[in-house]
Design a protein around this motif. Structure first.
Motif, PDB file in Angstrom:
ATOM      1  N   ARG A   1       2.091  -6.151  -1.611  1.00 18.28           N
ATOM      2  CA  ARG A   1       2.711  -7.427  -1.280  1.00 18.28           C
ATOM      3  C   ARG A   1       3.684  -7.193  -0.135  1.00 18.28           C
ATOM      4  NH1 ARG A   1       5.209 -11.360  -5.720  1.00 18.28           N
ATOM      5  NH2 ARG A   1       5.164  -9.368  -6.774  1.00 18.28           N
ATOM      6  N   VAL A   2       3.516  -7.978   0.936  1.00 14.30           N
ATOM      7  CA  VAL A   2       4.293  -7.775   2.161  1.00 14.30           C
ATOM      8  C   VAL A   2       4.886  -9.104   2.621  1.00 14.30           C
ATOM      9  CG1 VAL A   2       2.866  -5.801   2.882  1.00 14.30           C
ATOM     10  CG2 VAL A   2       2.266  -8.098   3.650  1.00 14.30           C
ATOM     11  N   PRO A   3       5.955  -9.064   3.429  1.00 13.41           N
ATOM     12  CA  PRO A   3       6.545 -10.314   3.909  1.00 13.41           C
ATOM     13  C   PRO A   3       5.760 -10.969   5.036  1.00 13.41           C
ATOM     14  CG  PRO A   3       7.849  -8.431   4.635  1.00 13.41           C
ATOM     15  CD  PRO A   3       6.789  -7.905   3.720  1.00 13.41           C
ATOM     16  N   ASP A   4       4.954 -10.193   5.789  1.00 12.22           N
ATOM     17  CA  ASP A   4       4.208 -10.737   6.926  1.00 12.22           C
ATOM     18  C   ASP A   4       2.849 -10.041   7.003  1.00 12.22           C
ATOM     19  OD1 ASP A   4       3.141 -11.485   9.411  1.00 12.22           O
ATOM     20  OD2 ASP A   4       5.099 -11.471  10.394  1.00 12.22           O
ATOM     21  N   CYS A   5       1.851 -10.660   6.407  1.00 13.70           N
ATOM     22  CA  CYS A   5       0.517 -10.064   6.320  1.00 13.70           C
ATOM     23  C   CYS A   5      -0.059  -9.761   7.703  1.00 13.70           C
ATOM     24  CB  CYS A   5      -0.410 -10.990   5.542  1.00 13.70           C
ATOM     25  SG  CYS A   5      -2.084 -10.358   5.304  1.00 13.70           S
TER      26      CYS A   5
ATOM     27  N   GLY B   1       1.021 -21.301   2.286  1.00 17.61           N
ATOM     28  CA  GLY B   1       1.677 -20.454   3.277  1.00 17.61           C
ATOM     29  C   GLY B   1       1.395 -18.980   3.095  1.00 17.61           C
ATOM     30  N   GLY B   2       0.526 -18.647   2.154  1.00 18.20           N
ATOM     31  CA  GLY B   2       0.196 -17.248   1.902  1.00 18.20           C
ATOM     32  C   GLY B   2      -1.030 -16.798   2.675  1.00 18.20           C
TER      33      GLY B   2
ATOM     34  N   VAL C   1       2.675 -13.686  -0.154  1.00 17.76           N
ATOM     35  CA  VAL C   1       2.727 -14.849  -1.047  1.00 17.76           C
ATOM     36  C   VAL C   1       4.082 -15.518  -0.937  1.00 17.76           C
ATOM     37  CG1 VAL C   1       1.006 -14.032  -2.699  1.00 17.76           C
ATOM     38  CG2 VAL C   1       3.363 -13.404  -3.025  1.00 17.76           C
ATOM     39  N   PRO C   2       4.102 -16.840  -0.842  1.00 18.04           N
ATOM     40  CA  PRO C   2       5.402 -17.532  -0.814  1.00 18.04           C
ATOM     41  C   PRO C   2       6.028 -17.501  -2.207  1.00 18.04           C
ATOM     42  CG  PRO C   2       3.595 -19.110  -0.786  1.00 18.04           C
ATOM     43  CD  PRO C   2       2.988 -17.734  -0.744  1.00 18.04           C
ATOM     44  N   ILE C   3       7.257 -17.107  -2.261  1.00 17.33           N
ATOM     45  CA  ILE C   3       7.948 -17.045  -3.558  1.00 17.33           C
ATOM     46  C   ILE C   3       9.204 -17.872  -3.493  1.00 17.33           C
ATOM     47  CG2 ILE C   3       9.129 -15.562  -5.186  1.00 17.33           C
ATOM     48  CD1 ILE C   3       7.182 -13.384  -4.508  1.00 17.33           C
TER      49      ILE C   3
END
Length: 126
Positions: free
Chosen positions: A67-71, A105-106, A124-126
């Motif tokens: 899981r990353v902030p910017d795929c 937004g994911g 993934v937007p959290i």
């Protein structure tokens, strides 16, 4: 009973040296330890390990997710290191230049490691 427990993926490797090179050189993981029967790595705040096996069956599904902030940025960085991303076109999931919009937004992308394990990169937007 499981308070404080963490999880990590355990991936099969037919060639431990090849897999270790892939994860350290291409993915940028840090090798933490190598003992008989396993090599342990960390990437970001996560850990995973590989173990030797002669079994070449990998199951055909994602075996580890990052899981990353910017795929898209991670895909670009990994590509610059020689990682090749998969292209998929299934009902409800289509990659464009290796990245799929997963809604809200994911986004997600997948690559195979040197041993054929499928690794997912997901934002993934959290």
């Amino acid at each position: 009973m499981l308070d404080g427990a963490t999880t990590h993926a355990v991936l099969p490797a037919m060639d431990m040296e090849r897999a270790t090179r892939f994860y350290t050189e291409k993915v940028g993981a840090q090798q933490r330890a190598a003992v008989e029967g396993a090599t342990f790595f960390s990437v970001g705040d996560s850990e995973f390990s590989i173990y030797p096996t002669a079994n070449s069956n990998r199951g055909g599904h994602t075996q580890m997710g990052l899981r990353v902030p910017d795929c898209r940025a991670v895909v670009a960085e990994l590509r610059s290191r020689g990682v090749e991303f998969e292209e998929y076109d299934f009902p409800g999931l289509k990659t464009v230049d290796g990245v799929a919009d997963i809604g809200g937004g994911g986004s997600a992308a997948w690559f195979k490691d040197s041993e054929g394990n499928i690794i997912g990169v997901v934002q993934v937007p959290i």
